[in-house]
Design a protein around this motif. Structure first.
Motif, PDB file in Angstrom:
ATOM      1  N   GLU A  19       0.825  -1.211   0.000  1.00  0.00           N
ATOM      2  CA  GLU A  19       0.000   0.000   0.000  1.00  0.00           C
ATOM      3  C   GLU A  19       0.859   1.262   0.000  1.00  0.00           C
ATOM      4  OE1 GLU A  19      -4.169  -1.535   1.942  1.00  0.00           O
ATOM      5  OE2 GLU A  19      -2.679  -0.697   3.307  1.00  0.00           O
ATOM      6  N   ALA A  20       1.998   1.229   0.681  1.00  0.00           N
ATOM      7  CA  ALA A  20       2.882   2.394   0.680  1.00  0.00           C
ATOM      8  C   ALA A  20       3.473   2.636  -0.706  1.00  0.00           C
ATOM      9  CB  ALA A  20       4.003   2.200   1.704  1.00  0.00           C
ATOM     10  N   LEU A  21       3.884   1.574  -1.381  1.00  0.00           N
ATOM     11  CA  LEU A  21       4.426   1.716  -2.730  1.00  0.00           C
ATOM     12  C   LEU A  21       3.364   2.232  -3.695  1.00  0.00           C
ATOM     13  CD1 LEU A  21       6.573  -1.556  -2.957  1.00  0.00           C
ATOM     14  CD2 LEU A  21       7.395   0.788  -2.641  1.00  0.00           C
ATOM     15  N   LEU A  22       2.135   1.761  -3.540  1.00  0.00           N
ATOM     16  CA  LEU A  22       1.042   2.264  -4.367  1.00  0.00           C
ATOM     17  C   LEU A  22       0.814   3.756  -4.131  1.00  0.00           C
ATOM     18  CD1 LEU A  22      -1.631  -0.575  -4.083  1.00  0.00           C
ATOM     19  CD2 LEU A  22      -0.489   0.178  -6.179  1.00  0.00           C
ATOM     20  N   SER A  23       0.884   4.154  -2.879  1.00  0.00           N
ATOM     21  CA  SER A  23       0.595   5.541  -2.529  1.00  0.00           C
ATOM     22  C   SER A  23       1.558   6.515  -3.204  1.00  0.00           C
ATOM     23  CB  SER A  23       0.666   5.712  -1.003  1.00  0.00           C
ATOM     24  OG  SER A  23       0.454   7.055  -0.634  1.00  0.00           O
ATOM     25  N   VAL A  24       2.849   6.165  -3.251  1.00  0.00           N
ATOM     26  CA  VAL A  24       3.821   7.095  -3.837  1.00  0.00           C
ATOM     27  C   VAL A  24       3.914   6.963  -5.358  1.00  0.00           C
ATOM     28  CG1 VAL A  24       5.208   7.197  -1.744  1.00  0.00           C
ATOM     29  CG2 VAL A  24       5.765   5.492  -3.490  1.00  0.00           C
ATOM     30  N   SER A  25       3.261   5.945  -5.921  1.00  0.00           N
ATOM     31  CA  SER A  25       3.354   5.746  -7.371  1.00  0.00           C
ATOM     32  C   SER A  25       2.077   6.145  -8.103  1.00  0.00           C
ATOM     33  CB  SER A  25       3.666   4.275  -7.684  1.00  0.00           C
ATOM     34  OG  SER A  25       2.593   3.444  -7.295  1.00  0.00           O
ATOM     35  N   GLY A  26       1.113   6.705  -7.379  1.00  0.00           N
ATOM     36  CA  GLY A  26      -0.099   7.158  -8.043  1.00  0.00           C
ATOM     37  C   GLY A  26      -1.355   6.457  -7.602  1.00  0.00           C
TER      38      GLY A  26
END
Length: 427
Positions: A102-109
């Motif tokens: 979820e953190a990676l999704l948040s910073v990638s759009g």
């Protein structure tokens, strides 16, 4: 250096597993240990796998490390970042698969992440969101007894939901069979319904290729080396023309000489059988794990034992025990303390062996591998030929000309003769 594909691996053996799969499928790949120092000159490659040790740390620490690695990879051109996890999905109800994804999704759009630990070549398949190991549900297989994160639930959607804030959907096998466009359409529907992640079924290698094509169009995916992450993503990049298959001489297999040894900290059934088989070819010392935990000086005794024998050929030193012994020791000393004592001891032994001239080293066990690489201060690896599915030969980069050949083996990987086979490939 501009790369096409980046990956963040939650442990070192998993990183080697993925780097091996990417290399086999034609991508020039380097495995780094953490984010490389700016002074380290990396070769021109298509993919970089950043090795971290974040599988069993606090979720906030795992998220922080993963986001730092993601930023480094994106800064070098990575259009897609894979969060590489274990093919047994081992984790707790607090994480770290859900929080990091979820953190990676948040910073990638903030799109949606396709998630699958499937890797049919090593017996891991997913059907109706359930993980099977060689045809057995995960929670009924021998792999349920991971020493740090025992897995008692084969329903991956349920496991991931318990550690995630967002909803978790399913991409079932009929959808995967219909092709990449059907998978993308399903992901779009799930995203519209509020899902942040979707467990994807995969039973055959062709399923991974389909998932890889779909995942490559999104910024983030999560899975084991199979997904299409190794198989599908690599092949999708090659077929798109964005990468060219590497056909150059493999620098990783140049001989290094020196002494040879095996150090094992894994307590998996596979590693225990491999140690039994190794006794036919080399001296094997089995450490007393309880004495290690009680503070006895097993390390000095092991080094002295090795010193008397290693000049004649490879030796093996193991802090491995049967599951029932591990359970008893964990009950007495605590799960975390027990694991830390074993990985610290085996890494110390490996370090002492290298000080005494070992340049060819086989390490068994994810935590042991991580602790050993950190102890030796190795910044990166070139990826060599495959020794067994998911396990490549590695050559150190950035060690001041004092190169080593290593193998970092997940405890569950490899056949019974793995140690002898690995050492025979190291010259």
């Amino acid at each position: 250096m501009t790369i096409l594909l980046g990956s963040i691996a939650d442990d070192y053996t998993g990183a080697s597993d993925l780097a091996n799969t990417l290399t086999k499928n034609g991508l020039r790949t380097v495995q780094t240990v953490g984010i490389p120092d700016p002074s380290l000159a990396l070769p021109d490659v298509d993919a970089v796998v950043v090795s971290l040790k974040i599988r069993s740390v606090a979720a906030k620490d795992a998220v922080a490390a993963a986001l730092e690695a993601e930023s480094w990879l994106r800064g070098r051109g990575a259009g897609h970042v894979l969060y590489k996890i274990c093919s047994t999905f081992d984790s707790t109800d607090l994480g770290n698969i859900g929080p990091v994804t979820e953190a990676l999704l948040s910073v990638s759009g903030g799109h949606i992440a396709l998630v699958t630990p499937a890797f049919p070549e090593t017996g891991r398949t997913v059907y109706l969101g359930h993980l099977f190991v060689n045809g057995q549900p995960l929670d009924e297989s021998p792999l349920k007894d991971h020493p740090l994160n025992p897995m008692r639930d084969a329903n991956l959607a349920r496991v991931l939901t318990r550690q995630s804030r967002g909803k978790v959907g399913l991409i079932d096998l009929p959808t995967v069979t219909d092709g990449a466009d059907a998978v993308r359409a399903r992901l779009d529907r799930l995203r519209a319904e509020g899902a942040a992640a979707a467990i994807a079924d995969a039973v055959f290698e062709r399923d991974l290729e389909t998932l890889g094509k779909a995942a490559l169009e999104m910024p983030v995916s999560t899975g084991a080396s199979g997904l299409g992450l190794g198989l599908g993503l690599a092949r999708a990049l090659l077929r798109s023309g964005r990468a060219s298959a590497s056909d150059g001489e493999n620098e990783a297999i140049r001989p290094v000489g020196g002494l040879a040894a095996v150090v094992a900290g894994s307590c998996s059934a596979a590693t225990l059988k491999q140690l039994d088989a190794a006794e036919l070819h080399m001296p094997v010392l089995r450490l007393d794990t309880e004495k290690l935990l009680a503070g006895s000086d097993e390390i000095s005794a092991a080094i002295a034992w090795a010193g008397e024998r290693i000049g004649e050929g490879p030796v093996a030193i193991a802090a491995s025990a049967a599951p029932e012994v591990v359970s008893r020791l964990q009950a007495r000393y605590g799960r975390e303390a027990s694991g830390h004592a074993v990985e610290t001891a085996t890494a110390a032994i490996a370090g002492e062996l290298v000080e005494r001239g070992v340049r060819r080293l086989v390490v068994a066990g994810g935590e042991t591998s991580g602790a050993t690489v950190d102890r030796l201060g190795i910044p990166a690896f070139l990826i060599g030929p495959e020794i067994a599915p998911g396990v490549p030969l590695l050559r150190t980069i950035g060690t001041g000309g004092n190169d080593m050949l290593l193998t970092l083996k997940s405890g569950n990987f490899g056949g019974e003769d793995f140690f002898a086979t690995a050492l025979s490939m190291m010259r």
